[in-house]
Design a protein around this motif. Sequence first.
Motif, PDB file in Angstrom:
ATOM      1  N   ALA A 191       0.839  -1.207   0.000  1.00 29.81           N
ATOM      2  CA  ALA A 191       0.000   0.000   0.000  1.00 29.81           C
ATOM      3  C   ALA A 191       0.870   1.252   0.000  1.00 29.81           C
ATOM      4  N   ASP A 192       1.946   1.214   0.788  1.00 27.31           N
ATOM      5  CA  ASP A 192       2.870   2.353   0.849  1.00 27.31           C
ATOM      6  C   ASP A 192       3.570   2.550  -0.499  1.00 27.31           C
ATOM      7  N   THR A 193       3.997   1.446  -1.109  1.00 26.89           N
ATOM      8  CA  THR A 193       4.672   1.507  -2.417  1.00 26.89           C
ATOM      9  C   THR A 193       3.743   2.099  -3.478  1.00 26.89           C
ATOM     10  N   LEU A 194       2.500   1.642  -3.487  1.00 21.28           N
ATOM     11  CA  LEU A 194       1.521   2.129  -4.467  1.00 21.28           C
ATOM     12  C   LEU A 194       1.215   3.615  -4.253  1.00 21.28           C
ATOM     13  N   ALA A 195       1.067   4.007  -2.985  1.00 22.22           N
ATOM     14  CA  ALA A 195       0.758   5.406  -2.678  1.00 22.22           C
ATOM     15  C   ALA A 195       1.883   6.324  -3.131  1.00 22.22           C
ATOM     16  N   GLN A 196       3.126   5.897  -2.896  1.00 22.22           N
ATOM     17  CA  GLN A 196       4.274   6.712  -3.322  1.00 22.22           C
ATOM     18  C   GLN A 196       4.361   6.796  -4.842  1.00 22.22           C
ATOM     19  N   ALA A 197       4.031   5.693  -5.494  1.00 26.59           N
ATOM     20  CA  ALA A 197       4.165   5.658  -6.957  1.00 26.59           C
ATOM     21  C   ALA A 197       3.078   6.472  -7.657  1.00 26.59           C
ATOM     22  N   PHE A 198       1.828   6.362  -7.187  1.00 25.71           N
ATOM     23  CA  PHE A 198       0.714   7.006  -7.895  1.00 25.71           C
ATOM     24  C   PHE A 198       0.275   8.333  -7.271  1.00 25.71           C
ATOM     25  N   LYS A 199       0.567   8.499  -5.995  1.00 31.16           N
ATOM     26  CA  LYS A 199       0.366   9.772  -5.273  1.00 31.16           C
ATOM     27  C   LYS A 199      -1.090  10.145  -5.028  1.00 31.16           C
ATOM     28  N   HIS A 200      -2.015   9.638  -5.830  1.00 29.51           N
ATOM     29  CA  HIS A 200      -3.430   9.972  -5.624  1.00 29.51           C
ATOM     30  C   HIS A 200      -4.294   8.757  -5.975  1.00 29.51           C
ATOM     31  N   MET A 201      -5.369   8.610  -5.247  1.00 21.34           N
ATOM     32  CA  MET A 201      -6.270   7.478  -5.466  1.00 21.34           C
ATOM     33  C   MET A 201      -6.754   7.416  -6.916  1.00 21.34           C
ATOM     34  N   ASP A 202      -7.096   8.565  -7.499  1.00 27.65           N
ATOM     35  CA  ASP A 202      -7.615   8.576  -8.874  1.00 27.65           C
ATOM     36  C   ASP A 202      -6.603   8.016  -9.864  1.00 27.65           C
ATOM     37  N   ASP A 203      -5.319   8.352  -9.644  1.00 22.54           N
ATOM     38  CA  ASP A 203      -4.283   7.880 -10.570  1.00 22.54           C
ATOM     39  C   ASP A 203      -4.113   6.366 -10.489  1.00 22.54           C
ATOM     40  N   LEU A 204      -4.216   5.827  -9.284  1.00 20.43           N
ATOM     41  CA  LEU A 204      -4.128   4.374  -9.136  1.00 20.43           C
ATOM     42  C   LEU A 204      -5.388   3.708  -9.683  1.00 20.43           C
ATOM     43  N   LYS A 205      -6.531   4.283  -9.368  1.00 20.96           N
ATOM     44  CA  LYS A 205      -7.818   3.709  -9.789  1.00 20.96           C
ATOM     45  C   LYS A 205      -7.920   3.632 -11.313  1.00 20.96           C
ATOM     46  N   ASN A 206      -7.349   4.616 -11.992  1.00 23.38           N
ATOM     47  CA  ASN A 206      -7.446   4.677 -13.460  1.00 23.38           C
ATOM     48  C   ASN A 206      -6.279   4.000 -14.173  1.00 23.38           C
ATOM     49  N   ALA A 207      -5.322   3.480 -13.389  1.00 23.26           N
ATOM     50  CA  ALA A 207      -4.140   2.851 -13.999  1.00 23.26           C
ATOM     51  C   ALA A 207      -4.489   1.477 -14.561  1.00 23.26           C
ATOM     52  N   SER A 208      -3.807   1.093 -15.623  1.00 21.52           N
ATOM     53  CA  SER A 208      -4.008  -0.237 -16.201  1.00 21.52           C
ATOM     54  C   SER A 208      -3.228  -1.261 -15.388  1.00 21.52           C
ATOM     55  N   GLU A 209      -3.547  -2.515 -15.609  1.00 24.48           N
ATOM     56  CA  GLU A 209      -2.835  -3.592 -14.911  1.00 24.48           C
ATOM     57  C   GLU A 209      -1.345  -3.547 -15.244  1.00 24.48           C
ATOM     58  N   GLU A 210      -1.020  -3.249 -16.493  1.00 21.28           N
ATOM     59  CA  GLU A 210       0.386  -3.164 -16.909  1.00 21.28           C
ATOM     60  C   GLU A 210       1.108  -2.034 -16.188  1.00 21.28           C
ATOM     61  N   GLU A 211       0.440  -0.892 -16.055  1.00 20.79           N
ATOM     62  CA  GLU A 211       1.052   0.253 -15.352  1.00 20.79           C
ATOM     63  C   GLU A 211       1.292  -0.076 -13.882  1.00 20.79           C
ATOM     64  N   ILE A 212       0.354  -0.772 -13.292  1.00 23.27           N
ATOM     65  CA  ILE A 212       0.517  -1.150 -11.882  1.00 23.27           C
ATOM     66  C   ILE A 212       1.657  -2.150 -11.731  1.00 23.27           C
ATOM     67  N   LYS A 213       1.708  -3.106 -12.643  1.00 27.16           N
ATOM     68  CA  LYS A 213       2.731  -4.160 -12.596  1.00 27.16           C
ATOM     69  C   LYS A 213       4.138  -3.601 -12.812  1.00 27.16           C
ATOM     70  N   SER A 214       4.234  -2.450 -13.459  1.00 17.89           N
ATOM     71  CA  SER A 214       5.553  -1.864 -13.741  1.00 17.89           C
ATOM     72  C   SER A 214       6.213  -1.276 -12.495  1.00 17.89           C
ATOM     73  N   ILE A 215       5.443  -1.126 -11.408  1.00 22.42           N
ATOM     74  CA  ILE A 215       5.996  -0.576 -10.168  1.00 22.42           C
ATOM     75  C   ILE A 215       6.833  -1.642  -9.478  1.00 22.42           C
ATOM     76  N   ASP A 216       8.026  -1.257  -9.008  1.00 18.93           N
ATOM     77  CA  ASP A 216       8.896  -2.188  -8.289  1.00 18.93           C
ATOM     78  C   ASP A 216       8.147  -2.814  -7.126  1.00 18.93           C
ATOM     79  N   GLU A 217       8.350  -4.117  -6.927  1.00 16.91           N
ATOM     80  CA  GLU A 217       7.776  -4.894  -5.818  1.00 16.91           C
ATOM     81  C   GLU A 217       6.297  -5.232  -6.001  1.00 16.91           C
ATOM     82  N   ILE A 218       5.679  -4.793  -7.108  1.00 21.68           N
ATOM     83  CA  ILE A 218       4.284  -5.154  -7.370  1.00 21.68           C
ATOM     84  C   ILE A 218       4.273  -6.238  -8.442  1.00 21.68           C
ATOM     85  N   GLY A 219       3.878  -7.445  -8.038  1.00 20.65           N
ATOM     86  CA  GLY A 219       3.905  -8.573  -8.957  1.00 20.65           C
ATOM     87  C   GLY A 219       2.637  -8.685  -9.786  1.00 20.65           C
TER      88      GLY A 219
END
Length: 666
Positions: free
Chosen positions: A520-548
């Motif tokens: 959760a901390d990694t995702l928050a730092q990477a996307f910075k806002h709920m809307d950006d994470l909510k609208n991200a594609s699976e590929e964009e999320i997977k590109s974040i370090d430590e997110i499998g």
Amino acid sequence: MNQEQAKQQLEALREEINQYNEEYHVLDQPSVSDSFYDQKMNELIQLEEEFPELLTADSPSQRVGGKPLDKFVKVNHRVPMLSLGNAFDSQDLRDFDRRIRERVGDDFRYVCELKIDGLAVSLRYENGEFVQGATRGDGKTGEDITQNLKTVRNIPLRIAENNAIEVRGEVFMPQKSFLALNEAREKNGEEKFANPRNAAAGSVRQLDPKIAAKRNLDIFLYSVGEWEAATTSSHSERLSYLEKLGFKTNKEARTFDTMEEVIAYTEDWTLKRANLDYEIDGIVIKVDSIELQEELGFTAKSPRWAIAYKFPAEEAITKVKEIELSIGRTGAVTPTAILEPVQVAGTTVQRASLHNEDLIVEKDIRINDTVVIKKAGDIIPEVVRVITEERTGDEQVFRMPENCPECNSELAKIDGEVAWRCINPNCPAQLKEGLIHFVSRNAMNIDGLGEKVIEQLFDHELIHTIADLYKLDKDRLLTMERMGEKSASNLLQAIDTSKENSLERLLFGLGIRFVGNKAADTLAQAFKHMDDLKNASEEEIKSIDEIGEKMASSIASYFAKPQVEELIAELKELGLNMAYLGEVFEADTDSQFYDKTIVLTGRLDEMSRNDAKKQIEALGGKVTGSVSKNTDLLIAGADAGSKLEKAESLNIEVWNEQQMIEALKA
């Protein structure tokens, strides 16, 4: 007596009593009788009452406890108080040793300390004065228990260290104090404490410090947290320095060159621990070198350079009366053995987790079976094995039901998983467990909203969803049993305060499958806002370090649900923060530090090494503790020693402090 005479007499009395305290509580070498000590303390208290303007915060009289508190205030730990990973046998320790050697080579020592079974606390000193004491809490946030800790007589109220320093230790209750306390409670018709650890924890969390003062608590200091002017190079040196400052450290700490010596030490104390006047539940093993500790770093939950060896769990024999099913927030069905009550490791055990149906089948656990149970890591009860020779024919084989015991929906088993799940998203048990998770300490951390209060709110049909929490009002709360005006006001205030939490707490609280605290901390730092994470594609999320891949798929699926879209919109409308509030550094790819591995050594004159480290990392550099062939740059301050020599032998670029400062400003 005039004020000046009183001041001189008070200073002399305080110095004298502080000396007696150290002799008795730290050195274990009292030089005066208890009655003489009490006489001197009474003189001090009477004189301070006569001249209240001369009372000081570090006076020994403050150890008797001050006025009761209304509640505990939250404290943010500047350096997190992380828990340790566990080892349960010698093979676990050898595996730990192998991982260390793979990372840093063979040139290091271990330091071993007895693992005190108490309550971890943090003590902060500024200008030599004890200014704040706090519980560990969730590692990031604890509770201010300064007034209670002042009553622990071997915690010095003043030390000879003018730089800000935070030290850490374990508050415990000696066995003789525990027995005396329970004897007194029994005479008064009060419930006895189950074990010394519970007694110690209950004592330091009293709102009335006078109660804590009567409990004869003790403490061993075991580490340093934040320290502005750290000068020691090893953990064992830090323990020695703490002793010089007047802190009580455990005399049984030892250093060793090999893991086999460490294992022998653990085996020795497994046999000897019963002879101590305090309880220990294991041995803490740390890499001694501070430099190597920094190089080894941390995982999401614990340091890589330390581990806690837990003594073999105590076992007991009892009977399985029945097997009960519970539904978790993800719908997983967990069977639990309901046992005939039995004492294990100081507590009465009546339940033991059976984890899943496969485990029940594998161990052939039946209702009415006689079983051996133990506490895994002395905490979680589990069934070890069935004593089949005790079977009488009355035992019943357990069968998993086809329907959810809470909502009667059909249970399903997902391919590749061992757990049966209730797939009804409106299952009351799932909703309730989800709410309990949302308000928990590591999630939204809402004071006063424990499991029982959530269940009460749910059973009164005051809440069904997360959003309902933020719609509660005082009138509705007052309809509940044992909910008064003050409790209702405090609860509503805590709920309102939680709206300001940073994004990572909200993300963790939502209970997205596979998303733990660190993710959760990694995702928050990477996307910075709920809307950006909510609208991200699976590929964009997977590109974040430590997110499998599995986690990314779960996150994308979660936010694709219409009901989640509605929930997030409703939470926004209710005023919950949706942004990451921590520090986010945008690395400057043009910086001379970007993508470089850097080592700091020697004394810096214009900034602390910690500040230098933070600024370098903010510019994309990686600061490590030791020089190797992978080091790109060594920054050498005054009195640089072996690291400078090693860097020069490896032809590594070397800068002085001024070059570093100019590059930081560039």
